[in-house]
Design an enzyme around this catalytic site. Sequence first.
Site, mmCIF file in Angstrom:
data_model
loop_
_atom_site.group_PDB
_atom_site.id
_atom_site.type_symbol
_atom_site.label_atom_id
_atom_site.label_comp_id
_atom_site.label_asym_id
_atom_site.label_seq_id
_atom_site.Cartn_x
_atom_site.Cartn_y
_atom_site.Cartn_z
ATOM 1 N N HIS A 139 46.447 34.901 35.505
ATOM 2 C CA HIS A 139 47.246 35.780 36.351
ATOM 3 C C HIS A 139 48.029 36.799 35.567
ATOM 4 O O HIS A 139 48.235 37.923 36.004
ATOM 5 C CB HIS A 139 48.150 34.935 37.230
ATOM 6 C CG HIS A 139 47.332 33.939 37.962
ATOM 7 N ND1 HIS A 139 47.488 32.593 37.818
ATOM 8 C CD2 HIS A 139 46.264 34.124 38.761
ATOM 9 C CE1 HIS A 139 46.566 31.981 38.523
ATOM 10 N NE2 HIS A 139 45.808 32.882 39.102
ATOM 11 N N ARG B 124 44.377 40.608 47.053
ATOM 12 C CA ARG B 124 44.455 39.169 46.760
ATOM 13 C C ARG B 124 45.869 38.686 47.105
ATOM 14 O O ARG B 124 46.800 38.883 46.325
ATOM 15 C CB ARG B 124 44.193 38.909 45.281
ATOM 16 C CG ARG B 124 42.763 39.193 44.824
ATOM 17 C CD ARG B 124 42.659 38.941 43.316
ATOM 18 N NE ARG B 124 41.307 38.768 42.854
ATOM 19 C CZ ARG B 124 40.594 39.715 42.225
ATOM 20 N NH1 ARG B 124 41.121 40.892 41.992
ATOM 21 N NH2 ARG B 124 39.361 39.457 41.824
ATOM 22 N N ARG C 37 42.830 39.392 51.895
ATOM 23 C CA ARG C 37 42.122 38.124 51.804
ATOM 24 C C ARG C 37 43.153 37.005 51.972
ATOM 25 O O ARG C 37 44.213 37.062 51.358
ATOM 26 C CB ARG C 37 41.452 38.003 50.432
ATOM 27 C CG ARG C 37 40.767 36.656 50.252
ATOM 28 C CD ARG C 37 40.015 36.579 48.962
ATOM 29 N NE ARG C 37 40.894 36.464 47.814
ATOM 30 C CZ ARG C 37 40.459 36.454 46.553
ATOM 31 N NH1 ARG C 37 39.169 36.611 46.306
ATOM 32 N NH2 ARG C 37 41.294 36.321 45.562
ATOM 33 N N GLU D 290 30.618 34.184 48.384
ATOM 34 C CA GLU D 290 30.781 33.789 46.981
ATOM 35 C C GLU D 290 30.342 32.352 46.726
ATOM 36 O O GLU D 290 30.459 31.848 45.625
ATOM 37 C CB GLU D 290 32.215 34.031 46.504
ATOM 38 C CG GLU D 290 33.304 33.485 47.393
ATOM 39 C CD GLU D 290 34.712 33.879 46.916
ATOM 40 O OE1 GLU D 290 34.862 34.435 45.827
ATOM 41 O OE2 GLU D 290 35.670 33.590 47.661
ATOM 42 N N ASN E 120 32.195 37.380 41.185
ATOM 43 C CA ASN E 120 32.713 36.529 40.096
ATOM 44 C C ASN E 120 32.380 35.073 40.384
ATOM 45 O O ASN E 120 31.869 34.347 39.532
ATOM 46 C CB ASN E 120 34.238 36.652 39.963
ATOM 47 C CG ASN E 120 34.695 38.074 39.745
ATOM 48 O OD1 ASN E 120 33.911 38.903 39.326
ATOM 49 N ND2 ASN E 120 35.956 38.349 40.047
ATOM 50 N N ASP E 121 32.701 34.654 41.590
ATOM 51 C CA ASP E 121 32.430 33.259 41.934
ATOM 52 C C ASP E 121 30.954 33.035 42.235
ATOM 53 O O ASP E 121 30.385 32.023 41.842
ATOM 54 C CB ASP E 121 33.289 32.833 43.134
ATOM 55 C CG ASP E 121 34.690 32.452 42.690
ATOM 56 O OD1 ASP E 121 34.807 31.721 41.688
ATOM 57 O OD2 ASP E 121 35.666 32.902 43.314
ATOM 58 N N ARG F 21 33.391 30.498 35.076
ATOM 59 C CA ARG F 21 33.675 31.891 34.730
ATOM 60 C C ARG F 21 34.778 32.023 33.680
ATOM 61 O O ARG F 21 34.912 33.051 33.037
ATOM 62 C CB ARG F 21 34.049 32.682 35.988
ATOM 63 C CG ARG F 21 35.268 32.121 36.705
ATOM 64 C CD ARG F 21 35.406 32.680 38.110
ATOM 65 N NE ARG F 21 36.402 33.741 38.183
ATOM 66 C CZ ARG F 21 36.851 34.256 39.309
ATOM 67 N NH1 ARG F 21 36.379 33.835 40.478
ATOM 68 N NH2 ARG F 21 37.741 35.212 39.306
ATOM 69 N N CYS G 285 33.161 43.028 45.700
ATOM 70 C CA CYS G 285 34.507 43.197 45.132
ATOM 71 C C CYS G 285 34.730 42.405 43.852
ATOM 72 O O CYS G 285 35.856 42.258 43.407
ATOM 73 C CB CYS G 285 35.573 42.857 46.168
ATOM 74 S SG CYS G 285 35.515 41.146 46.728
HETATM 75 C C1 PEP Z 1 35.206 37.047 43.228
HETATM 76 O O1 PEP Z 1 35.072 35.832 43.220
HETATM 77 O O2 PEP Z 1 34.330 37.840 42.838
HETATM 78 C C2 PEP Z 1 36.447 37.655 43.737
HETATM 79 C C3 PEP Z 1 36.524 38.939 43.962
HETATM 80 O O3 PEP Z 1 37.524 36.858 43.922
HETATM 81 P P1 PEP Z 1 38.405 36.196 42.766
HETATM 82 O O4 PEP Z 1 38.052 36.885 41.479
HETATM 83 O O5 PEP Z 1 39.819 36.422 43.161
HETATM 84 O O6 PEP Z 1 37.980 34.787 42.821
HETATM 85 MG MG MG Z 2 36.387 34.509 44.288
#
Ligand code: PEP
Ligand code: MG
Length: 755
Positions: free
Chosen positions: A367, A474, A510, A609, A632-633, A643, A680
Amino acid sequence: MRSALGGPRLLLRRLREVMAEPVSPQARLDKIVIHIAANMVAEVCSVYVLRADGRLELYATEGLNREAVHLTTMRTGEGLVGLIAKSAEPLALADAQAHPAFSYKPETGEEIYHSFLGVPVLRGGNTLGVLVVQNRARRIYSDEEIEALQTVSMLLAEMIASGELQALARPGDETALKRPLALKGVALADGVGLGHVVLHEPRVVIKQLVAEDMASEMRRLEEAIQALRDEIDTLIARGDRLGAGEHREVLETVRVFANDRGWMRRLAEAIQTGLTAEAAVERVQNDTRAKLQRQTDPYLRERLHDLDDLANRLLHKLTGESYVTAREILPDNAILVARSMGPAALLDYPRAKLRGLVLEQGGASSHVAIVARAIGIPAIGDVANITDLVEAGDPMIVDGSAGEAQVRPQPDVEAAYAEKARLRARRQEQYRKLRDTPAITKDGLEVKLHMNAGLVIDVQHLAETGAASIGLFRTELQFMLAARFPRASEQEALYKTVLDAVPDRPVTFRTLDIGSDKVLPYMDKVEEENPALGWRAIRIGLDRPGLLRQQLRAMLRAGGGRELRVMFPMVATIGEFEAARDIAMREVAYLKRHGYDTPEPLRLGVMVEVPSLLWELGPLCARADFLSVGSNDLIQYLFAADRDNKRVASRFDPLSPPALRALRAIAEAGALTGTPVTLCGEMGGKPLDALALAAIGYRSLSMSPASIGPVKAMLLAADLRETSAFLQPMIDQGDDRQPLRDQLRAFAEERGVPL
Ligand code: PEP
Ligand code: MG
């Protein structure tokens, strides 16, 4: 022991007098070695200082050939002196010449001395030099003598650290303390920053090393330890936190150390050699650091941090210095250096004075990294041992793009980085000029570029970058920064501030995505074997509908009378989305019943995701108002690769046939059913990855604000139909002669597409 001349305490007192004499640094060193040799009844006493080039140079000697001073040098690891420097441990030998590491330096005339005792000169766990005594006769040095020499070496450490010896160094042979260092870490936030080191947790400066009265120092130590124990017990009993990020477990560990007999015995021994209580704490901690730093076991290294913590608290107690945070005395052009830092602590600093952030811990999705990106400070993480390698005020450069730091850089290195920073600024200027240009490709296709946000301060970037909307807000960041659960009214106020700040553009909120790595300090931590696969995000929301309901109500009220977009994270089944949507619709009905304005239109979407949704795309599109791909997820779960785990995170490439097939299927399902799809995740903000995404059908990408300029510049120069014709066959056939990424890059570069 044989030190007939009054023992270590008298020696320390003599040396303190020498330190205060108005003589040249060389004369002072010469006197010091004479006093040590006399006190320890040794024929030889020599000081070797570690130079910036890694060699140890003889700086002073009593007993060896004086002509060898400043001429004799050896590598770290070479000979007995080099061995001590390398191991950072004392070495006592009755017959030095029989030791396999012994190396003979003829110019010193040391061949006649048999016994040898050497100790490292340590500061912050780092070796600054080596202090040696030698005797002609074969003799065994006692533990007390070793201890005494270590204590004396602290004075030398002070002398070296003060920079006094710098005057004795020939140009190019500077002492190691001022050695330039090039360090490698993990890139956290883009940009290049030049400035001076500020330690987030400033070290306690010990003003008095030598004690007047041993008994009173023992008393001071005992009282301070007792006070510290009481304080820790109280903190644990209260279930409180002291400062950011200090959890119960850390306190528990610190308590164990605070009651450790071995630790207290070592402190008492250090005081018996003539040190003040605070100097004893520093001395013992230096040794511990030197030992633990050489450990590769992460668990043991982690214990070092706990011990550091304990020593630091004790030093504050003993010196009466309060915990002054660096924030209160922050100079301009500050490069913040810390072991770890929470997002709230970073936000506490005045942004205008910060030029960079360097952390010993902290990965790209931590964070604090998110906050560093949001406020635009170059940052790197995972830089081993950084808090010990730098001193406050050291010049430093942070390259947040390359994940590198330069400590005490040479002028040419500094000039190169200054040029890099200028170039970057020029490029940023070009991106700014593109702000109002839509991202339309050479073949006339528009890709909407949105931005990701999570803090109110992020919102200003919307106007700066010309982003089409906030494609991902977020909401968990607000929760993570707070000291307790934000009230419904506070949540509503935040959402309203964000919506008001961009009246002409939509915001996609979100719902809370907590759990896994995103823990709220005030929420009970649930112990899970696999938190990433555990109770998180919408799973918590559906199991604790009160939480989700409260957040949805806050959003719906904030968005009353205007467009509101809300999406749910980590949805794995259609049923989960429907359940979440039902809660939202019940809230809408409730607000209507009570006469509130409700959002118009209200759009409810799903984050894609979790891979299970890839086989539910048709029914999902039929139910959701929009989809947002959390790459990302999604990629983490597709490849079963954490990740945040450095070992595996870069092992699998999103620009590979399986990942691109999955991503393409989502874009196609959206196009087929007329359901808007945005991506995203981080890959949308990387020009080459964004090119691939646009080529497989993505017309909407949401990314960090800093990425909008580069991605737009790329799109303006791209021909998507031509790229698609090149890329699609590779995706279909899984051509693996050369990585797809490399082939696409070569293709784009040949066509002059800026990446
Ligand atoms: C993702 O998972 O790609 C995403 C945008 O959410 P976060 O990175 O907050 O998990
Ligand atoms: Mg995510």
